[in-house]
Scaffold this motif. Structure first.
Motif, mmCIF file in Angstrom:
data_model
loop_
_atom_site.group_PDB
_atom_site.id
_atom_site.type_symbol
_atom_site.label_atom_id
_atom_site.label_comp_id
_atom_site.label_asym_id
_atom_site.label_seq_id
_atom_site.Cartn_x
_atom_site.Cartn_y
_atom_site.Cartn_z
ATOM 1 N N VAL A 106 23.686 -11.220 -23.866
ATOM 2 C CA VAL A 106 24.680 -12.295 -23.931
ATOM 3 C C VAL A 106 26.037 -11.717 -24.292
ATOM 4 C CG1 VAL A 106 25.374 -14.387 -25.140
ATOM 5 C CG2 VAL A 106 22.997 -14.083 -24.456
ATOM 6 N N THR A 107 26.082 -10.874 -25.296
ATOM 7 C CA THR A 107 27.338 -10.237 -25.691
ATOM 8 C C THR A 107 27.858 -9.369 -24.556
ATOM 9 O OG1 THR A 107 26.616 -10.227 -27.991
ATOM 10 C CG2 THR A 107 28.461 -8.792 -27.430
ATOM 11 N N TYR A 108 26.971 -8.644 -23.900
ATOM 12 C CA TYR A 108 27.350 -7.798 -22.765
ATOM 13 C C TYR A 108 28.043 -8.639 -21.704
ATOM 14 C CZ TYR A 108 26.782 -4.891 -18.605
ATOM 15 O OH TYR A 108 27.003 -4.180 -17.460
ATOM 16 N N LYS A 109 27.475 -9.770 -21.369
ATOM 17 C CA LYS A 109 28.059 -10.644 -20.352
ATOM 18 C C LYS A 109 29.442 -11.129 -20.793
ATOM 19 C CE LYS A 109 27.378 -14.898 -17.829
ATOM 20 N NZ LYS A 109 26.831 -16.221 -17.890
ATOM 21 N N GLU A 110 29.559 -11.564 -22.029
ATOM 22 C CA GLU A 110 30.842 -12.060 -22.538
ATOM 23 C C GLU A 110 31.905 -10.953 -22.540
ATOM 24 O OE1 GLU A 110 29.823 -13.652 -26.343
ATOM 25 O OE2 GLU A 110 28.966 -15.468 -25.478
ATOM 26 N N ILE A 111 31.528 -9.766 -22.932
ATOM 27 C CA ILE A 111 32.465 -8.646 -22.982
ATOM 28 C C ILE A 111 32.961 -8.324 -21.576
ATOM 29 C CG2 ILE A 111 32.656 -6.152 -23.407
ATOM 30 C CD1 ILE A 111 32.821 -7.940 -25.947
ATOM 31 N N TYR A 112 32.046 -8.282 -20.616
ATOM 32 C CA TYR A 112 32.465 -7.938 -19.262
ATOM 33 C C TYR A 112 33.215 -9.072 -18.573
ATOM 34 C CZ TYR A 112 30.945 -3.239 -19.481
ATOM 35 O OH TYR A 112 30.871 -1.913 -19.823
ATOM 36 N N GLU A 113 32.969 -10.313 -18.975
ATOM 37 C CA GLU A 113 33.798 -11.422 -18.486
ATOM 38 C C GLU A 113 35.218 -11.276 -19.040
ATOM 39 O OE1 GLU A 113 31.766 -15.036 -19.566
ATOM 40 O OE2 GLU A 113 30.386 -14.861 -17.869
ATOM 41 N N TYR A 114 35.322 -10.896 -20.304
ATOM 42 C CA TYR A 114 36.632 -10.673 -20.917
ATOM 43 C C TYR A 114 37.367 -9.543 -20.198
ATOM 44 C CZ TYR A 114 40.181 -9.017 -24.137
ATOM 45 O OH TYR A 114 41.374 -8.592 -24.666
ATOM 46 N N ILE A 115 36.695 -8.424 -19.984
ATOM 47 C CA ILE A 115 37.312 -7.297 -19.284
ATOM 48 C C ILE A 115 37.773 -7.736 -17.897
ATOM 49 C CG2 ILE A 115 36.882 -5.019 -18.248
ATOM 50 C CD1 ILE A 115 35.017 -4.480 -20.683
ATOM 51 N N SER A 129 38.824 -10.548 -17.023
ATOM 52 C CA SER A 129 39.968 -11.452 -17.109
ATOM 53 C C SER A 129 41.287 -10.725 -17.397
ATOM 54 C CB SER A 129 39.741 -12.509 -18.196
ATOM 55 O OG SER A 129 39.876 -11.939 -19.488
ATOM 56 N N LEU A 130 41.194 -9.434 -17.735
ATOM 57 C CA LEU A 130 42.393 -8.662 -18.071
ATOM 58 C C LEU A 130 43.171 -8.289 -16.814
ATOM 59 C CD1 LEU A 130 40.846 -6.284 -20.740
ATOM 60 C CD2 LEU A 130 42.260 -8.305 -21.144
ATOM 61 N N ASP A 131 44.463 -8.103 -16.983
ATOM 62 C CA ASP A 131 45.323 -7.653 -15.893
ATOM 63 C C ASP A 131 44.830 -6.279 -15.439
ATOM 64 O OD1 ASP A 131 47.494 -6.348 -14.485
ATOM 65 O OD2 ASP A 131 48.804 -7.923 -15.280
ATOM 66 N N LYS A 132 44.606 -6.131 -14.167
ATOM 67 C CA LYS A 132 44.059 -4.881 -13.618
ATOM 68 C C LYS A 132 44.949 -3.672 -13.923
ATOM 69 C CE LYS A 132 40.708 -7.189 -11.863
ATOM 70 N NZ LYS A 132 39.909 -7.774 -12.902
ATOM 71 N N SER A 133 46.233 -3.900 -14.083
ATOM 72 C CA SER A 133 47.136 -2.780 -14.386
ATOM 73 C C SER A 133 46.930 -2.246 -15.804
ATOM 74 C CB SER A 133 48.591 -3.193 -14.192
ATOM 75 O OG SER A 133 48.966 -4.166 -15.147
ATOM 76 N N ALA A 134 46.236 -2.994 -16.645
ATOM 77 C CA ALA A 134 45.980 -2.573 -18.020
ATOM 78 C C ALA A 134 44.687 -1.773 -18.147
ATOM 79 C CB ALA A 134 45.911 -3.790 -18.939
ATOM 80 N N LEU A 135 43.946 -1.651 -17.039
ATOM 81 C CA LEU A 135 42.634 -1.018 -17.094
ATOM 82 C C LEU A 135 42.667 0.434 -16.640
ATOM 83 C CD1 LEU A 135 40.506 -3.916 -15.597
ATOM 84 C CD2 LEU A 135 41.005 -3.436 -18.005
ATOM 85 N N ALA A 136 41.880 1.247 -17.319
ATOM 86 C CA ALA A 136 41.728 2.653 -16.947
ATOM 87 C C ALA A 136 40.831 2.745 -15.719
ATOM 88 C CB ALA A 136 41.109 3.436 -18.102
ATOM 89 N N GLU A 137 40.933 3.842 -15.013
ATOM 90 C CA GLU A 137 40.076 4.082 -13.861
ATOM 91 C C GLU A 137 38.631 4.211 -14.329
ATOM 92 O OE1 GLU A 137 41.398 7.309 -11.430
ATOM 93 O OE2 GLU A 137 43.484 6.666 -11.575
#
Length: 80
Positions: free
Chosen positions: A16-25, A27-35
């Protein structure tokens, strides 16, 4: 729950936490994410760290899968 001390969330049985964490990720702006390769490299360091407990860093309290995914993320022990 599996009490694996060297696991990331999904491996520790925290689905459940895994799902919530990856939903949060997601939702983040793609430019803020590492490769993806950078994220995987960072998580490799986390998985071998004594401060990782069930997906959380005991040094800073973050979910390592979030911190490692952020382009500007950093390790509190300066391992990455």
């Amino acid at each position: 729950m599996n009490n694996c001390k060297k696991c990331l969330l999904l491996e520790a049985g925290e689905s459940v936490t895994y799902k919530e964490i990856y939903e949060y990720i997601g939702s983040l702006d793609k430019s803020a994410l590492a490769e993806k390769a950078v994220t995987e490299n960072r998580l490799g360091f986390c998985k071998s760290c004594e401060s990782l407990i069930s997906g959380m860093c005991l040094k800073c309290g973050c979910y390592v899968e979030v911190r490692a995914r952020l382009k500007d993320g950093n390790c509190p022990d300066e391992k990455w």
